[in-house]
Design a protein around this motif. Sequence first.
Motif, PDB file in Angstrom:
ATOM      1  N   TYR A  50     -13.031  36.345   2.087  1.00 24.52           N
ATOM      2  CA  TYR A  50     -12.768  35.598   3.309  1.00 24.52           C
ATOM      3  C   TYR A  50     -13.552  34.290   3.366  1.00 24.52           C
ATOM      4  O   TYR A  50     -13.310  33.459   4.237  1.00 24.52           O
ATOM      5  N   GLU A  51     -14.484  34.096   2.438  1.00 24.76           N
ATOM      6  CA  GLU A  51     -15.234  32.853   2.397  1.00 24.76           C
ATOM      7  C   GLU A  51     -14.959  32.071   1.108  1.00 24.76           C
ATOM      8  O   GLU A  51     -15.704  31.162   0.762  1.00 24.76           O
ATOM      9  N   VAL A  59     -14.500  27.407   7.625  1.00 28.44           N
ATOM     10  CA  VAL A  59     -15.074  28.702   7.306  1.00 28.44           C
ATOM     11  C   VAL A  59     -14.771  29.657   8.452  1.00 28.44           C
ATOM     12  O   VAL A  59     -15.225  29.442   9.586  1.00 28.44           O
ATOM     13  N   ASP A  60     -13.955  30.673   8.177  1.00 30.64           N
ATOM     14  CA  ASP A  60     -13.660  31.724   9.152  1.00 30.64           C
ATOM     15  C   ASP A  60     -13.204  31.158  10.496  1.00 30.64           C
ATOM     16  O   ASP A  60     -13.667  31.574  11.558  1.00 30.64           O
ATOM     17  N   GLY A  61     -12.297  30.182  10.449  1.00 26.66           N
ATOM     18  CA  GLY A  61     -11.712  29.636  11.668  1.00 26.66           C
ATOM     19  C   GLY A  61     -12.633  28.789  12.513  1.00 26.66           C
ATOM     20  O   GLY A  61     -12.353  28.538  13.690  1.00 26.66           O
ATOM     21  N   GLY A  62     -13.734  28.318  11.949  1.00 32.56           N
ATOM     22  CA  GLY A  62     -14.669  27.482  12.701  1.00 32.56           C
ATOM     23  C   GLY A  62     -14.224  26.033  12.767  1.00 32.56           C
ATOM     24  O   GLY A  62     -13.033  25.721  12.694  1.00 32.56           O
ATOM     25  N   GLY A  63     -15.193  25.132  12.885  1.00 36.03           N
ATOM     26  CA  GLY A  63     -14.879  23.704  12.925  1.00 36.03           C
ATOM     27  C   GLY A  63     -14.490  23.196  11.549  1.00 36.03           C
ATOM     28  O   GLY A  63     -14.341  23.962  10.588  1.00 36.03           O
ATOM     29  N   PHE A  64     -14.323  21.879  11.450  1.00 33.55           N
ATOM     30  CA  PHE A  64     -13.881  21.273  10.199  1.00 33.55           C
ATOM     31  C   PHE A  64     -15.051  20.645   9.454  1.00 33.55           C
ATOM     32  O   PHE A  64     -15.970  20.086  10.058  1.00 33.55           O
ATOM     33  N   ALA A  65     -15.006  20.739   8.140  1.00 29.37           N
ATOM     34  CA  ALA A  65     -16.045  20.149   7.301  1.00 29.37           C
ATOM     35  C   ALA A  65     -16.030  18.629   7.428  1.00 29.37           C
ATOM     36  O   ALA A  65     -14.992  18.009   7.681  1.00 29.37           O
ATOM     37  N   ASP A 113     -23.635  21.872   5.521  1.00 35.25           N
ATOM     38  CA  ASP A 113     -22.506  21.694   6.427  1.00 35.25           C
ATOM     39  C   ASP A 113     -21.936  23.089   6.675  1.00 35.25           C
ATOM     40  O   ASP A 113     -21.248  23.650   5.820  1.00 35.25           O
ATOM     41  N   LYS A 114     -22.208  23.661   7.823  1.00 38.92           N
ATOM     42  CA  LYS A 114     -21.826  25.044   8.091  1.00 38.92           C
ATOM     43  C   LYS A 114     -20.317  25.243   8.176  1.00 38.92           C
ATOM     44  O   LYS A 114     -19.836  26.372   8.171  1.00 38.92           O
ATOM     45  N   ASN A 115     -19.558  24.161   8.272  1.00 39.93           N
ATOM     46  CA  ASN A 115     -18.102  24.265   8.334  1.00 39.93           C
ATOM     47  C   ASN A 115     -17.436  24.044   6.976  1.00 39.93           C
ATOM     48  O   ASN A 115     -16.209  24.089   6.872  1.00 39.93           O
ATOM     49  N   PHE A 116     -18.240  23.807   5.960  1.00 43.70           N
ATOM     50  CA  PHE A 116     -17.697  23.600   4.622  1.00 43.70           C
ATOM     51  C   PHE A 116     -17.887  24.861   3.796  1.00 43.70           C
ATOM     52  O   PHE A 116     -18.947  25.484   3.808  1.00 43.70           O
ATOM     53  N   GLN A 117     -16.860  25.234   3.031  1.00 44.49           N
ATOM     54  CA  GLN A 117     -16.861  26.494   2.301  1.00 44.49           C
ATOM     55  C   GLN A 117     -17.578  26.395   0.949  1.00 44.49           C
ATOM     56  O   GLN A 117     -17.984  27.407   0.387  1.00 44.49           O
ATOM     57  N   TYR A 118     -17.649  25.224   0.366  1.00 42.98           N
ATOM     58  CA  TYR A 118     -18.384  24.949  -0.867  1.00 42.98           C
ATOM     59  C   TYR A 118     -17.750  25.516  -2.140  1.00 42.98           C
ATOM     60  O   TYR A 118     -18.007  25.013  -3.221  1.00 42.98           O
TER      61      TYR A 118
END
Length: 220
Positions: A50-51, A59-65, A113-118
Amino acid sequence: MNRRKLFKIAAGASGALIASTSRASDVCDAVVPTVTQVEGPFYPADWKDYEADADMTQVDGGGFAMGQVVLLKGLVQDLDCNPIDGAVVDIWQASIFGQYFHENDAEFEDLKDKNFQYRCRVITNEKGEFSVKTIKPAAYPAGGSWVRPPHIHYKVNADGFKELITQMYFRGDSLNSKDRILNDMTQVQRDGVIVDFKEDGQKILTGIFKVVLEEETEKE
């Protein structure tokens, strides 16, 4: 150990997500295997499904990177231009801040960046295609005067073929001509890993990365 020192050491030694009018398999000009490049010290250890999906901008339907959105289409082929179905493609990269999702990146917590999946993991379809939505990574210093150009890492595995670890670059970036890794390649090898990206009216970059795998040789 500092992330830049780690990199210096390393350097020394699915289905379609976005519809498009042109497909990765429309043109077949693969003649040489994609060049192997250093994996680097920041290969992800965490691959939760899921990540690690094909949309790295959330990430998991959050904000955008943060960063310029990139629609990356890929094609995995053999040396005869036959598509490779079921290839597993691991992709990882730095963020807009030039850092990775890895505990050995000393700057990770401060710049994350907590909204970026990396990273993401995708599987090619029957036409050898994959598609990923991400952002253009930043350049970052790799030691001394060496600044790595924006690049994206790949690890590709398919039954009957040699594992490939490589990196993809953005054509036209001024740092490409100064990069030590790129300068260690032949022109043909560089052409295979530097991709043309086109910007649309929404400032989204779209490009196609063709990956060519070599068959495994039989062990005596």
